[in-house]
Motif scaffolding. Structure first.
Motif, PDB file in Angstrom:
ATOM      1  N   ILE A 119       8.565   0.241  10.219  1.00 43.35           N
ATOM      2  CA  ILE A 119       8.628  -0.987  11.030  1.00 43.35           C
ATOM      3  C   ILE A 119       8.910  -0.528  12.452  1.00 43.35           C
ATOM      4  O   ILE A 119       9.973   0.037  12.728  1.00 43.35           O
ATOM      5  N   ALA A 120       7.934  -0.709  13.323  1.00 41.37           N
ATOM      6  CA  ALA A 120       8.123  -0.325  14.720  1.00 41.37           C
ATOM      7  C   ALA A 120       8.635  -1.556  15.463  1.00 41.37           C
ATOM      8  O   ALA A 120       8.022  -2.615  15.409  1.00 41.37           O
ATOM      9  N   MET A 121       9.795  -1.414  16.099  1.00 40.52           N
ATOM     10  CA  MET A 121      10.387  -2.550  16.819  1.00 40.52           C
ATOM     11  C   MET A 121      10.037  -2.442  18.297  1.00 40.52           C
ATOM     12  O   MET A 121      10.097  -1.333  18.864  1.00 40.52           O
TER      13      MET A 121
ATOM     14  N   GLN B 106       0.877  -1.166   0.000  1.00 34.95           N
ATOM     15  CA  GLN B 106       0.000   0.000   0.000  1.00 34.95           C
ATOM     16  C   GLN B 106       0.915   1.217   0.000  1.00 34.95           C
ATOM     17  O   GLN B 106       2.124   1.078   0.157  1.00 34.95           O
ATOM     18  N   GLN B 107       0.318   2.398  -0.095  1.00 32.46           N
ATOM     19  CA  GLN B 107       1.191   3.574  -0.111  1.00 32.46           C
ATOM     20  C   GLN B 107       1.898   3.742   1.241  1.00 32.46           C
ATOM     21  O   GLN B 107       3.073   4.095   1.299  1.00 32.46           O
ATOM     22  N   ILE B 108       1.184   3.463   2.310  1.00 32.57           N
ATOM     23  CA  ILE B 108       1.809   3.547   3.636  1.00 32.57           C
ATOM     24  C   ILE B 108       1.535   2.227   4.366  1.00 32.57           C
ATOM     25  O   ILE B 108       0.384   1.812   4.490  1.00 32.57           O
ATOM     26  N   THR B 109       2.598   1.612   4.788  1.00 34.45           N
ATOM     27  CA  THR B 109       2.462   0.355   5.521  1.00 34.45           C
ATOM     28  C   THR B 109       3.070   0.557   6.903  1.00 34.45           C
ATOM     29  O   THR B 109       4.165   1.094   7.024  1.00 34.45           O
ATOM     30  N   VAL B 110       2.347   0.161   7.933  1.00 33.33           N
ATOM     31  CA  VAL B 110       2.880   0.254   9.291  1.00 33.33           C
ATOM     32  C   VAL B 110       2.856  -1.138   9.920  1.00 33.33           C
ATOM     33  O   VAL B 110       1.802  -1.772   9.989  1.00 33.33           O
ATOM     34  N   CYS B 111       4.028  -1.604  10.323  1.00 34.14           N
ATOM     35  CA  CYS B 111       4.150  -2.957  10.878  1.00 34.14           C
ATOM     36  C   CYS B 111       4.847  -2.902  12.230  1.00 34.14           C
ATOM     37  O   CYS B 111       5.531  -1.928  12.537  1.00 34.14           O
ATOM     38  N   VAL B 112       4.697  -3.971  12.999  1.00 39.49           N
ATOM     39  CA  VAL B 112       5.387  -4.043  14.287  1.00 39.49           C
ATOM     40  C   VAL B 112       6.140  -5.365  14.368  1.00 39.49           C
ATOM     41  O   VAL B 112       5.623  -6.411  13.953  1.00 39.49           O
ATOM     42  N   ARG B 113       7.370  -5.298  14.867  1.00 33.33           N
ATOM     43  CA  ARG B 113       8.143  -6.518  15.069  1.00 33.33           C
ATOM     44  C   ARG B 113       8.549  -6.633  16.536  1.00 33.33           C
ATOM     45  O   ARG B 113       9.115  -5.702  17.108  1.00 33.33           O
TER      46      ARG B 113
ATOM     47  N   HIS C 198       7.532  -8.546   3.609  1.00 33.54           N
ATOM     48  CA  HIS C 198       6.280  -7.828   3.835  1.00 33.54           C
ATOM     49  C   HIS C 198       6.454  -6.315   3.932  1.00 33.54           C
ATOM     50  O   HIS C 198       5.470  -5.596   3.991  1.00 33.54           O
ATOM     51  N   THR C 199       7.707  -5.848   4.048  1.00 33.01           N
ATOM     52  CA  THR C 199       7.895  -4.416   4.308  1.00 33.01           C
ATOM     53  C   THR C 199       8.670  -3.711   3.183  1.00 33.01           C
ATOM     54  O   THR C 199       8.092  -2.988   2.387  1.00 33.01           O
ATOM     55  N   ALA C 200      10.000  -3.979   3.122  1.00 35.74           N
ATOM     56  CA  ALA C 200      10.832  -3.220   2.186  1.00 35.74           C
ATOM     57  C   ALA C 200      10.790  -3.765   0.765  1.00 35.74           C
ATOM     58  O   ALA C 200      10.957  -3.013  -0.198  1.00 35.74           O
ATOM     59  N   ARG C 201      10.566  -5.067   0.617  1.00 32.68           N
ATOM     60  CA  ARG C 201      10.644  -5.653  -0.734  1.00 32.68           C
ATOM     61  C   ARG C 201       9.717  -4.958  -1.737  1.00 32.68           C
ATOM     62  O   ARG C 201      10.166  -4.608  -2.833  1.00 32.68           O
TER      63      ARG C 201
ATOM     64  N   PHE D 240      11.256   3.233   7.337  1.00 33.73           N
ATOM     65  CA  PHE D 240      11.725   3.739   8.637  1.00 33.73           C
ATOM     66  C   PHE D 240      11.748   2.606   9.658  1.00 33.73           C
ATOM     67  O   PHE D 240      10.772   1.847   9.772  1.00 33.73           O
ATOM     68  N   ALA D 241      12.847   2.511  10.406  1.00 29.74           N
ATOM     69  CA  ALA D 241      12.907   1.567  11.530  1.00 29.74           C
ATOM     70  C   ALA D 241      12.791   2.394  12.797  1.00 29.74           C
ATOM     71  O   ALA D 241      13.638   3.245  13.072  1.00 29.74           O
ATOM     72  N   TYR D 242      11.718   2.164  13.540  1.00 29.04           N
ATOM     73  CA  TYR D 242      11.394   3.007  14.700  1.00 29.04           C
ATOM     74  C   TYR D 242      11.373   2.148  15.968  1.00 29.04           C
ATOM     75  O   TYR D 242      10.926   0.998  15.937  1.00 29.04           O
TER      76      TYR D 242
END
Ligand code: ADP
Length: 434
Positions: free
Chosen positions: A400-402, A91-98, A161-164, A179-181
């Motif tokens: 990607i929020a860590m 999507q244009q903006i993807t927000v994920c958590v690891r 799922h994120t950068a690719r 962004f890695a947050y």
């Protein structure tokens, strides 16, 4: 039972009496069954409590462990284990958590994992609270993101799922930003730079290397080879409101200017042409050393700066890059809370970090709204990424929020998730409106 004689036979009363008697007998025996079941359950719970107490001898958190086990027992687990079809189409903006696994130190210090990831897009933080009578209870904070990665997920799965999907964006002429947050120690470096084996980092397993591999695979296709397209890399650091080139010795300071076409330029930034993955890894290694050089503790200062690694695609005879992919290792978000510190310099740095992270959130929200007002002047970080926040649908952003799983980090974890949630919240609302 007054309907029964002492010899156990039922009093020869009316049919009515017989019926009433049998229904009472049934009720009593049901109550007896329930009582027995309840007692068995209590014995089971006591045994479980005892087992946990033995498992965590002297651990003051054993009650939390028990509450967590009971809560998790009620959930249905379907975590992310393979490429989700949604992962392929960004999507244009993807927000994920690891979530990273518990470290040996955390396990040894009897810390407890208070994060549950039941599905591929949900996450629960179990916060220990006290009632007024001081009994302990868990507050369950539930969150939903595009993807949630638990401690079993590999870097490759996270990358897929994120950068690719962002690599395509660069070849389509857009600006992609990842962004890695998160707080220091939550796994940003592990995810972006690669897995650690003791103190040695295997750079080949990080998102930087995986992205480089995909970029070279793409550019080796005849349509790019024949026209002589090339790839360059830059690596710089944003520290407070200053920008430093990490690919030159002693990381010289650079100026950020806007040109006549309102394009933001980092003046004099080194761009090195690369032709293979190993070239990229060497640059990252070199830049990372520059980033931490001259510091008493490697984490002390690098966690207070934002590191930006950029891969750019250049077409022959064209001004500027055709497309760009930037990877940003953001400053540890706990540093934003340093505004109470006794040390003036630390306070100033904390305020700068806070300002830049808030401005970043507002810019991503503005991008999702396709808003004409972009608050990019709020910080150096957002100023540098101005081009990524304008330009419509062809630009893509991923965050990607860590997070750390441990109970001792719950406040920073909640702060990280609330930040990521604010970015996502707006997107979700807009999706609903469509
Ligand atoms: P940060 O860059 O956010 O400060 P690091 O990436 O250095 O954090 O991670 C801190 C520690 O946790 C490192 O020892 C790292 O190996 C470990 N770690 C982080 N994420 C993971 C993970 N997903 N799997 C295994 N270990 C991890």
């Amino acid at each position: 039972l007054f309907f029964q004689r002492s010899d156990g036979r039922v009093h020869p009363g009316s049919n009515n009496n017989n019926q009433r008697c049998s229904s009472v007998v049934v009720k009593v025996s049901r109550m007896k069954d329930e009582r027995e079941k309840r007692r068995a359950r209590q014995v089971e719970q006591l045994q479980e409590k005892d087992a946990l107490r033995r498992k965590y001898p002297g651990n003051p958190n054993w009650e939390v462990a028990l509450m967590l086990r009971q809560y998790r027992g009620t959930l249905n687990f379907t975590p992310l284990r393979s490429l989700n079809p949604r992962g392929a189409a960004a999507q244009q903006i993807t927000v994920c958590v690891r979530k990273r696994p518990m470290s040996r130190k955390e396990v040894n210090s009897k810390n407890i994992d208070i994060i549950t990831i039941p599905t591929s897009d949900s996450l629960i933080v179990h916060e220990l609270r006290l009632k007024v009578d001081l009994t302990k209870f868990l507050e369950h904070h539930k969150f939903r993101f595009d993807f949630t990665f638990d401690e079993e997920c590999s870097n490759a799965l996270v990358y897929n799922h994120t950068a690719r999907p962002l690599i395509r964006t660069m070849f389509e002429g857009g600006n992609a930003t990842c962004f890695a947050y998160g707080q220091t120690g939550s796994g940003r470096n592990h995810t972006m730079g690669g897995e650690f084996f003791g103190k040695i980092q295997d750079c080949g397993t990080g998102i930087y290397a995986m992205a480089a591999r995909d970029v070279f695979e793409e550019i080796s296709r005849p349509e790019y080879r024949e026209i002589g397209a090339k790839i360059t890399c830059s690596f710089f650091e944003i520290y407070g409101s200053k920008v430093f080139d990490l690919l030159l010795p002693n990381k010289p300071m650079l100026r950020v200017l806007e040109d006549g076409r309102q394009q933001v330029v980092v003046v004099g930034l080194t761009e090195i042409t690369v032709t293979k993955v190993e070239d990229v890894l060497r640059l990252i290694e070199h830049g990372s050393k520059e980033r931490t050089s001259g510091q008493t503790s490697a984490n002390a200062k690098s966690s207070r700066s934002h590191a930006v690694f950029q891969i750019a695609l250049h077409m022959p005879n064209s001004w500027g890059p055709y497309g760009k992919c930037s990877f940003v290792d953001l400053a540890g978000n706990e540093r934003g809370a340093d505004t109470q510190s006794a040390d003036r310099q630390t306070r100033i740095e904390g305020a700068e970090i806070n300002k830049s992270l808030l401005a970043l959130k507002e810019c991503i929200r503005a991008l999702s709204r396709q808003s004409s007002h972009l608050p990019f002047r709020g910080s150096k970080l957002t100023q540098v990424f101005r081009d990524s926040f304008v330009g419509g649908k062809k630009n893509k952003t991923c965050m990607i929020a860590m997070i750390s799983p441990s109970m001792s980090c719950v406040e920073h974890t909640l702060s990280t998730l609330r930040y990521a949630d604010r970015v996502k919240e707006l997107i979700a609302k807009e999706d609903d409106a469509l």
